[in-house]
Enzyme design. Sequence first.
Site, PDB file in Angstrom:
ATOM      1  N   GLU A  57       0.813  -1.221   0.000  1.00 15.79           N
ATOM      2  CA  GLU A  57       0.000   0.000   0.000  1.00 15.79           C
ATOM      3  C   GLU A  57       0.846   1.271   0.000  1.00 15.79           C
ATOM      4  OE1 GLU A  57      -3.615  -2.015   2.614  1.00 15.79           O
ATOM      5  OE2 GLU A  57      -2.080  -0.815   3.628  1.00 15.79           O
ATOM      6  N   PRO A  58       1.635   1.498  -1.042  1.00 21.56           N
ATOM      7  CA  PRO A  58       2.444   2.713  -1.050  1.00 21.56           C
ATOM      8  C   PRO A  58       1.588   3.954  -1.303  1.00 21.56           C
ATOM      9  CG  PRO A  58       2.626   1.596  -3.164  1.00 21.56           C
ATOM     10  CD  PRO A  58       1.768   0.719  -2.279  1.00 21.56           C
ATOM     11  N   ARG A  86       2.988   7.667  -0.117  1.00 23.39           N
ATOM     12  CA  ARG A  86       4.040   8.669  -0.283  1.00 23.39           C
ATOM     13  C   ARG A  86       4.982   8.342  -1.451  1.00 23.39           C
ATOM     14  NH1 ARG A  86       6.054  11.136   4.489  1.00 23.39           N
ATOM     15  NH2 ARG A  86       5.226   9.288   5.500  1.00 23.39           N
ATOM     16  N   CYS A 110      -0.027  33.076  12.368  1.00 27.75           N
ATOM     17  CA  CYS A 110       0.293  33.741  13.629  1.00 27.75           C
ATOM     18  C   CYS A 110       0.827  32.732  14.624  1.00 27.75           C
ATOM     19  CB  CYS A 110      -0.941  34.437  14.170  1.00 27.75           C
ATOM     20  SG  CYS A 110      -1.354  35.815  13.126  1.00 27.75           S
ATOM     21  N   TYR A 136       0.768  13.988   1.845  1.00 27.14           N
ATOM     22  CA  TYR A 136       0.464  14.471   3.187  1.00 27.14           C
ATOM     23  C   TYR A 136       0.645  15.983   3.340  1.00 27.14           C
ATOM     24  CZ  TYR A 136       0.690   9.463   3.976  1.00 27.14           C
ATOM     25  OH  TYR A 136       0.485   8.111   3.882  1.00 27.14           O
TER      26      TYR A 136
END
Length: 463
Positions: A320-321, A323, A391, A421
Site C-alpha cells: 500500500e504505497p 508517499r 500567527c 500528506y
Amino acid sequence: MSRSAHPAGPRHADVLPEGHYAAPPADLNVLDPKVWARSVARGEDGVVTVAGLPVTRLAEEFGTPAYILDEADFRARARAWRTAFGADADVFYAGKAFLSRAVVRWLAEEGLNLDVCSGGELATALSAGMPADRIAFHGNNKSAAEIERAVRAGIGRIVLDSFQEIVRVAHIAQSLGKRQRVQIRVTVGVEAHTHEFIATAHEDQKFGIPLAGGQAAEAVRRALRLDGIELIGIHSHIGSQIFDMSGFEVAAHRVVGLLKDIRDEHGVELPEIDLGGGLGIAYTSGDDPREPHEIAKALTEIVTRECRAARLRTPRISVEPGRAIVGPTAFTLYEVGTVKPLDGLRTYVSVDGGMSDNIRTALYDAEYSVALVSRASDAEPMLVRVVGKHCESGDIVVKDAFLPADLAPGDLIAVPATGAYCRSMASNYNHALRPPVVAVENGEARVIVRRETEEDLLRLDVG
Ligand code: LLP
C-alpha cells in the site's frame, strides 16, 4: 534524523545540527533530480519549468501558493510499482497521501487498486469510477454507516482493526445478505521509521490487534466462525518513510508465523498477506530511497523464504504505497513576501502559505529542500528558514536551507516532494484558503482541485 521522530514537536529554536548542511551546495541553481518531479528543469533563461511550462506562467495563471503536480511522473511511478510487483501481487495506492478524482482515474487506468480510510475517501473513489472490488477500507474506528456503505458498494476488502469490528462488519454484511471479504490487521511488535526499526514494545498503539499474547490468533478464531465475513488474509503496516527493509523482514516473519499457526489449528491456508505501505522518498539530497523493483524483489523474497520454511503455499502479496508514488511528483510554489536577516543567526524568508499547506515540518520536524525558481542567481548562498504567514512561530516550512543572498520580495520559490500528506493534511488555520492542485502534463496545466475561496469559508459558517 528528524523524520524518524514523528511525535516530536517543532524545534524552531534549534541551531543547525552538527554536520548538517555544513556547506551550501556548490551551485544553488542546480535542481537535484532526487527531490524534484521528473519533468522539472531550469530553462536557459533561468526560469524553472515543469512539463515544459515556466513556473512564472503557472503562478500568473493559478496564483500562489499552489501545489504543482507532474501527471506523467505520477503515472510512471504508479506503473513502476504495478510492473515491479507483477500479476501475482496487488498494489493499493494509499489515498490518505493525496486523493482527488483525477488521481483515482489515473490509478484505475494504470491498473492499481486503492486503499481508503474514511467515508470521504470512499466517496471520492466511487464517484470517480474506481471499481468497488479494487478498493480496500482501513481505519481503526469505521462507523456503522461507513461499513454499510462499503459493503453495499461491493468493496473488495475491509481491513478489520479490533474485536468489536469483526462482529460489527460480520453483522452488517449478514443483515445485507452478503459475505464481506476481510483481512485482520495485526501489530507485529515492529515499528519502523526511516533508517532504523525497533522490534519491541510497539503494541502500545491504537492500530491493529497484537500478535502478542495470542490476541491475533483469537481474532482469527472468531472471524472464521462468522458467516457474514470471509477471512482472506492478514495485514501489517509497520510505519512510514522507511528506507531499510529489515523491519519488513521481521514483520513478514511474524505474519507468516501466524499463517502457519492458523493452518495448524484450523487446517486453513489464508490466501493473502498485505505488508502495508511506508516506503520512503527523498526530501533532501541526503535521502536515498529504493526503487520499486528492488522493494518488490526484497519483499517477495522475504515472504517466499518464510513460507517455504513454514511449508506454506506462498500467499498473494499486496502493498500500500502512498508517499512513494505521489510524494516526489509535486512541489509547492510560493511567492516571497519578506526577507528578514537576523544578524548572526539566519535569514527568515516569509512566503504566502505556511503550516496550513504543509503541517509536516511543525508536526514531525520533517526536512524539506527549497529553490529559487523564477530566475537563476549567482549571488552567494545565505542560510534561510522558510516560514509561512500564520500567527505562530512554529509556522515553519523549511527549517534550514540555502537560497541566494539576492532573494527579494516577489521572487518565486518552490519546495519539492510535497505531493504526499501536504494537501491531504492542509487546514484553514487563520482562515487560510487551501491552495489548488494543478496537474501539468505535456505543456498543459489544469486544476484538479481548485483553490478555496472566501465564499467556501463563509458557506460553512451559517452565522
Ligand atoms: N497503509 C496503511 C495501513 C497506512 O496506515 C498507511 C499510512 C499507508 C498504507 C501509506 O503509507 P505511506 O506509504 O504513504 O508511508 N502523515 C504522516 C504519514 C502518516 C501515514 C499513515 N498511514 C506523514 O506526513 O509523514
